[in-house]
Design a protein around this motif. Structure first.
Motif, short mmCIF file in Angstrom:
data_model
loop_
_atom_site.label_atom_id
_atom_site.label_comp_id
_atom_site.label_asym_id
_atom_site.label_seq_id
_atom_site.Cartn_x
_atom_site.Cartn_y
_atom_site.Cartn_z
N ASP A 66 0.85 -1.19 0.00
CA ASP A 66 0.00 0.00 0.00
C ASP A 66 0.88 1.24 0.00
O ASP A 66 1.67 1.46 0.91
CB ASP A 66 -0.88 -0.04 1.26
CG ASP A 66 -1.79 1.16 1.36
OD1 ASP A 66 -1.65 2.09 0.54
OD2 ASP A 66 -2.64 1.18 2.26
N ASN A 67 0.74 2.07 -1.04
CA ASN A 67 1.47 3.33 -1.13
C ASN A 67 0.49 4.50 -1.21
O ASN A 67 0.25 5.06 -2.28
CB ASN A 67 2.38 3.37 -2.38
CG ASN A 67 3.80 2.96 -2.06
OD1 ASN A 67 4.01 1.96 -1.39
ND2 ASN A 67 4.75 3.72 -2.55
N GLY A 68 -0.11 4.87 -0.11
CA GLY A 68 -1.03 6.00 -0.13
C GLY A 68 -2.27 5.68 -0.94
O GLY A 68 -3.13 4.93 -0.52
N ASP A 69 -2.36 6.28 -2.13
CA ASP A 69 -3.53 6.04 -2.98
C ASP A 69 -3.23 5.04 -4.11
O ASP A 69 -4.01 4.91 -5.04
CB ASP A 69 -4.04 7.35 -3.57
CG ASP A 69 -2.99 8.05 -4.43
OD1 ASP A 69 -1.82 7.62 -4.42
OD2 ASP A 69 -3.34 9.04 -5.11
N ILE A 70 -2.09 4.36 -4.02
CA ILE A 70 -1.71 3.35 -5.01
C ILE A 70 -1.48 2.02 -4.31
O ILE A 70 -0.85 1.95 -3.25
CB ILE A 70 -0.43 3.74 -5.78
CG1 ILE A 70 -0.64 5.03 -6.56
CG2 ILE A 70 0.00 2.62 -6.72
CD1 ILE A 70 -1.59 4.90 -7.72
N LEU A 71 -1.99 0.93 -4.90
CA LEU A 71 -1.75 -0.41 -4.38
C LEU A 71 -0.91 -1.17 -5.41
O LEU A 71 -1.29 -1.26 -6.58
CB LEU A 71 -3.07 -1.15 -4.15
CG LEU A 71 -2.96 -2.52 -3.48
CD1 LEU A 71 -2.44 -2.37 -2.05
CD2 LEU A 71 -4.31 -3.23 -3.46
N TYR A 72 0.26 -1.67 -4.97
CA TYR A 72 1.13 -2.44 -5.86
C TYR A 72 0.93 -3.92 -5.59
O TYR A 72 0.64 -4.34 -4.47
CB TYR A 72 2.60 -2.07 -5.62
CG TYR A 72 2.96 -0.69 -6.12
CD1 TYR A 72 3.30 -0.48 -7.45
CD2 TYR A 72 2.96 0.41 -5.26
CE1 TYR A 72 3.62 0.79 -7.92
CE2 TYR A 72 3.28 1.67 -5.72
CZ TYR A 72 3.61 1.85 -7.04
OH TYR A 72 3.92 3.11 -7.51
N ARG A 73 1.12 -4.73 -6.65
CA ARG A 73 0.99 -6.18 -6.53
C ARG A 73 2.15 -6.86 -7.22
O ARG A 73 2.47 -6.56 -8.37
CB ARG A 73 -0.33 -6.65 -7.16
CG ARG A 73 -0.54 -8.16 -7.07
CD ARG A 73 -1.88 -8.58 -7.65
NE ARG A 73 -1.92 -8.42 -9.10
CZ ARG A 73 -2.94 -8.79 -9.87
NH1 ARG A 73 -4.03 -9.32 -9.30
NH2 ARG A 73 -2.91 -8.62 -11.17
#
Length: 309
Positions: free
Chosen positions: A219-226
């Protein structure tokens, strides 16, 4: 919190802002402009008066007590201006958001306002304001240790940390030779500087271990990485990296970082080489407790930027 940090002088400040919040928006804007012009003119006049010291060689002896008093008065007015600027920015940051009542940590507020009174840089005051707003929303979000680190940082250091934040995913930055060709990627000396301020753990065998799952979310603030593999196959990898310290993570939460597509491509290429992993990201549209509502997943194309000329 303001009253806890700076005492009775907080009362008139709060009363003024409360009155403005309840007034008509156009009147506030007009009054604000007028107040700003008055404050600027008044401050310039007082600064001129405080700094216009008559040379003793031409006009005789100077009353040193008056000179000291003028200097102290000028310093305290400047400090009060710094405090009011930060508090005003924090109020703008919170806007109309509702916050829960909570006990105030008087030691924290005392430390905060003692440190922030000498912050003259506009950019640094913006960071301090975000921290104050964050503490109002969620007490304990920023430790006193982090306040001490921020106090000793220059604007140059803050700008370096802000640029570095564009390459952070969750709490780590890939440490690999291929990142050398990424435009704007910090040099090792930059990471050393941030390490000096106890914001980053330098890579000395540090690694992010991925094992035991088919996909991992960051979780990066308003971005979700996968990070994942196709299907349900287990993906395992060790990512050599620099890692944010506890204070680094606290400050990172207030940075508006931006995705660097070249860096993401390098990370995707690294993951692909390490057992065929894939990297994707999605916009976080809403949060409901620990759950997310996200937009469509966007797969990152693995690539290595060409060497910069």
């Amino acid at each position: 919190m303001i009253a806890s940090g700076i005492g009775a002088v907080g009362g008139p400040m709060l009363a003024r802002w409360k009155a403005q919040a309840e007034a008509d928006a156009l009147r506030i804007e007009a009054q604000g402009k007028a107040d700003s012009m008055f404050l600027i003119a008044d401050a310039q006049a007082k600064a001129h008066e405080s700094l216009s010291v008559i040379p003793p060689s031409t006009h005789g002896a100077i009353d040193i007590r008056n000179e000291i008093q003028a200097r102290l008065s000028f310093q305290e007015e400047k400090r009060q201006g710094n405090i009011e600027s930060v508090v005003g920015m924090a109020a703008d940051e919170l806007r109309e958001r509702q916050v829960q009542a909570h006990d105030i940590d008087h030691d924290w507020t005392a430390r905060f306002f003692a440190d922030v009174q000498d912050v003259s840089s506009e950019k640094m005051r913006q960071i301090w304001a975000k921290i104050l707003a964050g503490e109002v929303e969620a007490p304990g979000r920023t430790s006193m240790q982090t306040l001490s680190i921020l106090k000793n940082m220059s604007q140059r250091d803050a700008e370096l940390f802000e640029r570095t934040a564009n390459f952070v995913i969750y709490d780590f930055v890939l440490h690999d030779d291929s990142t050398k060709n990424v435009p704007g990627f910090p040099h090792y000396e930059n990471f050393m500087r941030l390490s000096h301020h106890n914001l980053v753990h330098l890579n000395t065998g540090l690694q992010r271990n991925l094992k035991g799952s088919s996909e991992y979310h960051f979780d990066n603030g308003d971005i979700l990485y996968r990070i994942h593999k196709d299907g349900t196959e287990i993906y395992s990898a060790e990512i050599p990296c620099h890692v944010l310290t506890t204070s680094g993570k606290e400050l990172y939460a207030f940075i508006n970082s931006r995705k660097n597509e070249d860096y993401l491509g390098v990370l995707a290429e690294f993951l692909k080489k390490r057992a065929g992993g894939r990297l994707a990201y999605a916009q976080i549209l809403d949060r409901i407790g620990p759950e997310y509502r996200i937009g469509p997943w966007i797969e990152v194309e693995p690539r290595i930027p060409s060497k910069q000329k």
